[in-house]
Design a protein around this motif. Structure first.
Motif, PDB file in Angstrom:
ATOM      1  N   ASP A 150       0.841  -1.187   0.000  1.00  0.00           N
ATOM      2  CA  ASP A 150       0.000   0.000   0.000  1.00  0.00           C
ATOM      3  C   ASP A 150       0.883   1.246   0.000  1.00  0.00           C
ATOM      4  O   ASP A 150       2.107   1.163   0.102  1.00  0.00           O
ATOM      5  CB  ASP A 150      -0.962   0.003   1.187  1.00  0.00           C
ATOM      6  N   GLY A 151       0.226   2.383  -0.142  1.00  0.00           N
ATOM      7  CA  GLY A 151       0.948   3.640  -0.110  1.00  0.00           C
ATOM      8  C   GLY A 151       1.991   3.773  -1.203  1.00  0.00           C
ATOM      9  O   GLY A 151       1.778   3.417  -2.366  1.00  0.00           O
ATOM     10  N   ALA A 152       3.169   4.275  -0.815  1.00  0.00           N
ATOM     11  CA  ALA A 152       4.252   4.530  -1.763  1.00  0.00           C
ATOM     12  C   ALA A 152       4.759   3.235  -2.396  1.00  0.00           C
ATOM     13  O   ALA A 152       5.141   3.216  -3.572  1.00  0.00           O
ATOM     14  CB  ALA A 152       5.399   5.255  -1.064  1.00  0.00           C
ATOM     15  N   GLU A 153       4.753   2.128  -1.623  1.00  0.00           N
ATOM     16  CA  GLU A 153       5.220   0.847  -2.163  1.00  0.00           C
ATOM     17  C   GLU A 153       4.306   0.370  -3.284  1.00  0.00           C
ATOM     18  O   GLU A 153       4.768  -0.136  -4.310  1.00  0.00           O
ATOM     19  CB  GLU A 153       5.280  -0.191  -1.045  1.00  0.00           C
ATOM     20  N   ARG A 154       2.997   0.529  -3.091  1.00  0.00           N
ATOM     21  CA  ARG A 154       2.056   0.104  -4.132  1.00  0.00           C
ATOM     22  C   ARG A 154       2.238   0.952  -5.394  1.00  0.00           C
ATOM     23  O   ARG A 154       2.236   0.428  -6.506  1.00  0.00           O
ATOM     24  CB  ARG A 154       0.615   0.206  -3.632  1.00  0.00           C
ATOM     25  N   LYS A 155       2.389   2.262  -5.220  1.00  0.00           N
ATOM     26  CA  LYS A 155       2.579   3.140  -6.376  1.00  0.00           C
ATOM     27  C   LYS A 155       3.840   2.757  -7.133  1.00  0.00           C
ATOM     28  O   LYS A 155       3.850   2.718  -8.375  1.00  0.00           O
ATOM     29  CB  LYS A 155       2.653   4.595  -5.920  1.00  0.00           C
ATOM     30  N   LYS A 156       4.900   2.440  -6.404  1.00  0.00           N
ATOM     31  CA  LYS A 156       6.152   2.051  -7.047  1.00  0.00           C
ATOM     32  C   LYS A 156       5.968   0.788  -7.877  1.00  0.00           C
ATOM     33  O   LYS A 156       6.424   0.700  -9.019  1.00  0.00           O
ATOM     34  CB  LYS A 156       7.227   1.829  -5.976  1.00  0.00           C
ATOM     35  N   ARG A 157       5.280  -0.211  -7.311  1.00  0.00           N
ATOM     36  CA  ARG A 157       5.070  -1.475  -8.036  1.00  0.00           C
ATOM     37  C   ARG A 157       4.187  -1.262  -9.273  1.00  0.00           C
ATOM     38  O   ARG A 157       4.423  -1.865 -10.325  1.00  0.00           O
ATOM     39  CB  ARG A 157       4.437  -2.507  -7.105  1.00  0.00           C
ATOM     40  N   VAL A 158       3.163  -0.425  -9.129  1.00  0.00           N
ATOM     41  CA  VAL A 158       2.279  -0.164 -10.262  1.00  0.00           C
ATOM     42  C   VAL A 158       3.048   0.513 -11.397  1.00  0.00           C
ATOM     43  O   VAL A 158       2.905   0.148 -12.570  1.00  0.00           O
ATOM     44  CB  VAL A 158       1.085   0.706  -9.818  1.00  0.00           C
ATOM     45  N   ALA A 201       0.222  -8.355 -12.027  1.00  0.00           N
ATOM     46  CA  ALA A 201       0.588  -7.708 -10.764  1.00  0.00           C
ATOM     47  C   ALA A 201       1.050  -8.702  -9.710  1.00  0.00           C
ATOM     48  O   ALA A 201       2.009  -8.446  -8.974  1.00  0.00           O
ATOM     49  CB  ALA A 201      -0.594  -6.891 -10.248  1.00  0.00           C
ATOM     50  N   LEU A 202       0.385  -9.855  -9.620  1.00  0.00           N
ATOM     51  CA  LEU A 202       0.689 -10.826  -8.566  1.00  0.00           C
ATOM     52  C   LEU A 202       1.634 -11.927  -9.030  1.00  0.00           C
ATOM     53  O   LEU A 202       1.761 -12.956  -8.366  1.00  0.00           O
ATOM     54  CB  LEU A 202      -0.616 -11.442  -8.035  1.00  0.00           C
ATOM     55  N   LYS A 203       2.279 -11.722 -10.169  1.00  0.00           N
ATOM     56  CA  LYS A 203       3.220 -12.692 -10.719  1.00  0.00           C
ATOM     57  C   LYS A 203       2.581 -14.079 -10.860  1.00  0.00           C
ATOM     58  O   LYS A 203       3.018 -15.058 -10.258  1.00  0.00           O
ATOM     59  CB  LYS A 203       4.488 -12.783  -9.865  1.00  0.00           C
ATOM     60  N   PRO A 204       1.512 -14.172 -11.661  1.00  0.00           N
ATOM     61  CA  PRO A 204       0.801 -15.448 -11.788  1.00  0.00           C
ATOM     62  C   PRO A 204       1.604 -16.488 -12.550  1.00  0.00           C
ATOM     63  O   PRO A 204       2.546 -16.164 -13.282  1.00  0.00           O
ATOM     64  CB  PRO A 204      -0.458 -15.057 -12.566  1.00  0.00           C
ATOM     65  N   LYS A 205       1.204 -17.740 -12.386  1.00  0.00           N
ATOM     66  CA  LYS A 205       1.829 -18.833 -13.121  1.00  0.00           C
ATOM     67  C   LYS A 205       1.075 -19.131 -14.420  1.00  0.00           C
ATOM     68  O   LYS A 205       1.658 -19.639 -15.378  1.00  0.00           O
ATOM     69  CB  LYS A 205       1.875 -20.077 -12.245  1.00  0.00           C
ATOM     70  N   LEU A 206      -0.235 -18.850 -14.423  1.00  0.00           N
ATOM     71  CA  LEU A 206      -1.071 -19.100 -15.598  1.00  0.00           C
ATOM     72  C   LEU A 206      -1.853 -17.838 -15.920  1.00  0.00           C
ATOM     73  O   LEU A 206      -2.464 -17.232 -15.034  1.00  0.00           O
ATOM     74  CB  LEU A 206      -2.043 -20.255 -15.337  1.00  0.00           C
ATOM     75  N   VAL A 207      -1.834 -17.432 -17.193  1.00  0.00           N
ATOM     76  CA  VAL A 207      -2.612 -16.290 -17.656  1.00  0.00           C
ATOM     77  C   VAL A 207      -3.540 -16.764 -18.774  1.00  0.00           C
ATOM     78  O   VAL A 207      -3.076 -17.330 -19.766  1.00  0.00           O
ATOM     79  CB  VAL A 207      -1.714 -15.152 -18.167  1.00  0.00           C
ATOM     80  N   VAL A 208      -4.838 -16.545 -18.602  1.00  0.00           N
ATOM     81  CA  VAL A 208      -5.828 -16.892 -19.617  1.00  0.00           C
ATOM     82  C   VAL A 208      -6.107 -15.648 -20.450  1.00  0.00           C
ATOM     83  O   VAL A 208      -6.566 -14.630 -19.921  1.00  0.00           O
ATOM     84  CB  VAL A 208      -7.123 -17.414 -18.975  1.00  0.00           C
ATOM     85  N   CYS A 209      -5.819 -15.714 -21.729  1.00  0.00           N
ATOM     86  CA  CYS A 209      -6.014 -14.592 -22.649  1.00  0.00           C
ATOM     87  C   CYS A 209      -7.263 -14.871 -23.476  1.00  0.00           C
ATOM     88  O   CYS A 209      -7.230 -15.681 -24.407  1.00  0.00           O
ATOM     89  CB  CYS A 209      -4.807 -14.425 -23.568  1.00  0.00           C
ATOM     90  N   ASP A 210      -8.375 -14.234 -23.115  1.00  0.00           N
ATOM     91  CA  ASP A 210      -9.656 -14.485 -23.780  1.00  0.00           C
ATOM     92  C   ASP A 210      -9.836 -13.507 -24.937  1.00  0.00           C
ATOM     93  O   ASP A 210     -10.353 -12.410 -24.775  1.00  0.00           O
ATOM     94  CB  ASP A 210     -10.796 -14.346 -22.770  1.00  0.00           C
ATOM     95  N   GLU A 239       4.528   7.879 -15.786  1.00  0.00           N
ATOM     96  CA  GLU A 239       4.041   9.195 -15.389  1.00  0.00           C
ATOM     97  C   GLU A 239       2.538   9.349 -15.617  1.00  0.00           C
ATOM     98  O   GLU A 239       1.919  10.292 -15.119  1.00  0.00           O
ATOM     99  CB  GLU A 239       4.793  10.281 -16.155  1.00  0.00           C
ATOM    100  N   HIS A 240       1.942   8.409 -16.375  1.00  0.00           N
ATOM    101  CA  HIS A 240       0.504   8.468 -16.652  1.00  0.00           C
ATOM    102  C   HIS A 240      -0.299   7.696 -15.600  1.00  0.00           C
ATOM    103  O   HIS A 240      -1.446   7.313 -15.845  1.00  0.00           O
ATOM    104  CB  HIS A 240       0.221   7.906 -18.053  1.00  0.00           C
ATOM    105  N   TYR A 241       0.294   7.488 -14.460  1.00  0.00           N
ATOM    106  CA  TYR A 241      -0.307   6.759 -13.339  1.00  0.00           C
ATOM    107  C   TYR A 241      -1.683   7.301 -12.952  1.00  0.00           C
ATOM    108  O   TYR A 241      -2.591   6.539 -12.605  1.00  0.00           O
ATOM    109  CB  TYR A 241       0.673   6.843 -12.157  1.00  0.00           C
TER     110      TYR A 241
END
Length: 358
Positions: free
Chosen positions: A131-139, A175-184, A151-153
């Motif tokens: 949360d906070g500054a850490e979340r903004k950094k990850r985003v 965001a959560l580093k998933p192992k499987l991504v379903v692309c519909d 910069e377009h955050y």
């Protein structure tokens, strides 16, 4: 990824039926839509499994069952050896950190009233990771990863193009580093030039992050480019599955051959020589699917056995062990089906539902 890769997801005899109810006060189930009706397949770690088929064949419903968005009517789905169909609410929440989805519509999948930083940061907030500054950094790191300006955050989705919006959806899914991504169908709503950019982005991210994809699409050329293996669905069932070069080179199911004959060919000389297999009749209703092989009312090779007996998904002839097809009379190499027509008439595609008094 070779056919001998580690199995990440195993789908065993999965059914998903949607009830149809009638009545004003006392609603009674009068029929069911057989969206997915006995699908079994494997998704191997690090590969891309393409799923193709006509609209309404059940491919998106199957994807939502694999991600836990739809509870299955019957069957079993294992993710890393754990049956997700029996997980508790807390278990499903933990499971969804490892499985994410990229949706078809880059406009409808983003809340227009929320800023991009908030949308991409939702997974961190829901799972209590940052949360906070850490979340903004990850985003902002995610935005840079998918080719967006960090910069377009604070911009809203309406300030981005369609391709940029889809990149926002990709960032949220990663965001959560998933192992499987379903692309519909992640590129079907985009311009052709933008499609190539998004596909190349997904390919680069797979190599960089070690992702496994399920890629659903109508465009057979896109599926061929991105996939390691392909499964062809028709009316809730898998008709054929194989490594991409085997399936495109020697299709065994008549439906697969018909789909491939409709694909665009870039070489004009080859396109002129190619013959189009035109299927007669309409797709039968999933409320009352035909007996035996579900493709038999439209199949140019259908015989009486196809009506009486449902074909099993098995290896045909000298095909590779992972090339399977559900057909009693598979297409032989070099066989031409373009001038043949369905041998069995299709009686009805829209069953009448019984009337129920209130």
């Amino acid at each position: 990824m070779t056919a001998q890769g580690e199995v990440l997801v195993r789908v065993e005899d999965v059914h998903k039926h949607f009830p149809i109810k009638q009545g004003i006060i006392f609603k009674k189930e009068v029929a069911r839509v057989h969206a997915v009706d006995g699908v079994s397949l494997e998704i191997r770690r690090g590969e891309t499994l393409g799923i193709v088929g006509e609209s309404g064949c059940g491919k998106s419903t199957l994807a939502r069952c694999v991600t836990g968005l739809h509870p299955v009517t019957r069957g079993r789905i294992e993710f890393e050896g754990t049956d997700i169909t029996t997980l508790s609410k807390d278990g499903l929440k933990r499971f969804r950190r490892d499985v994410q989805m990229i949706f078809q519509d880059p406009y409808g999948s983003l809340n227009p009233r929320r800023r991009v930083g908030s949308i991409i940061g939702d997974p961190f907030a829901i799972h209590g990771i940052a949360d906070g500054a850490e979340r903004k950094k990850r985003v902002q790191e995610l935005m840079e990863l998918v080719g967006l300006n960090p910069e377009h955050y604070n911009r809203f989705p309406a300030e981005f193009s369609g391709g940029q919006r889809q990149r926002i959806g990709v960032a949220r899914a990663l965001a959560l580093k998933p192992k499987l991504v379903v692309c519909d169908e992640p590129v079907s709503a985009l311009d052709v030039s933008i499609q190539a950019q998004v596909i190349n982005l997904l390919d680069d991210l797979q190599d960089e992050l070690g992702l496994t994809y399920v890629f659903i699409a109508h465009d057979l050329s896109v599926v061929r480019y991105v996939s390691d293996r392909v499964a062809v669905m028709y009316l809730g069932k898998v008709g054929e599955a194989a490594a991409v070069e085997d399936l495109y080179g020697t299709p065994r199911h008549p439906y697969t051959a018909a789909l491939l004959s409709a694909a665009s060919v870039p070489d004009p000389d080859e396109a002129e020589r190619a013959e189009r297999i035109v299927l007669t009749g309409d797709v039968p209703s999933p409320i009352d699917p035909p007996p035996g092989c579900r493709f038999h009312p439209r199949c140019p090779k259908a015989r009486e056995r196809c009506v009486a007996e449902e074909p099993l998904l098995t290896v045909k002839g000298a095909d590779a062990p992972d090339h399977v097809a559900a057909c009693h009379f598979p297409v032989e190499p070099g066989e031409r089906l373009a001038r043949e027509h369905a041998a069995i008439e299709q009686e009805s595609t829209e069953p009448e539902l019984p009337e129920v008094s209130s």
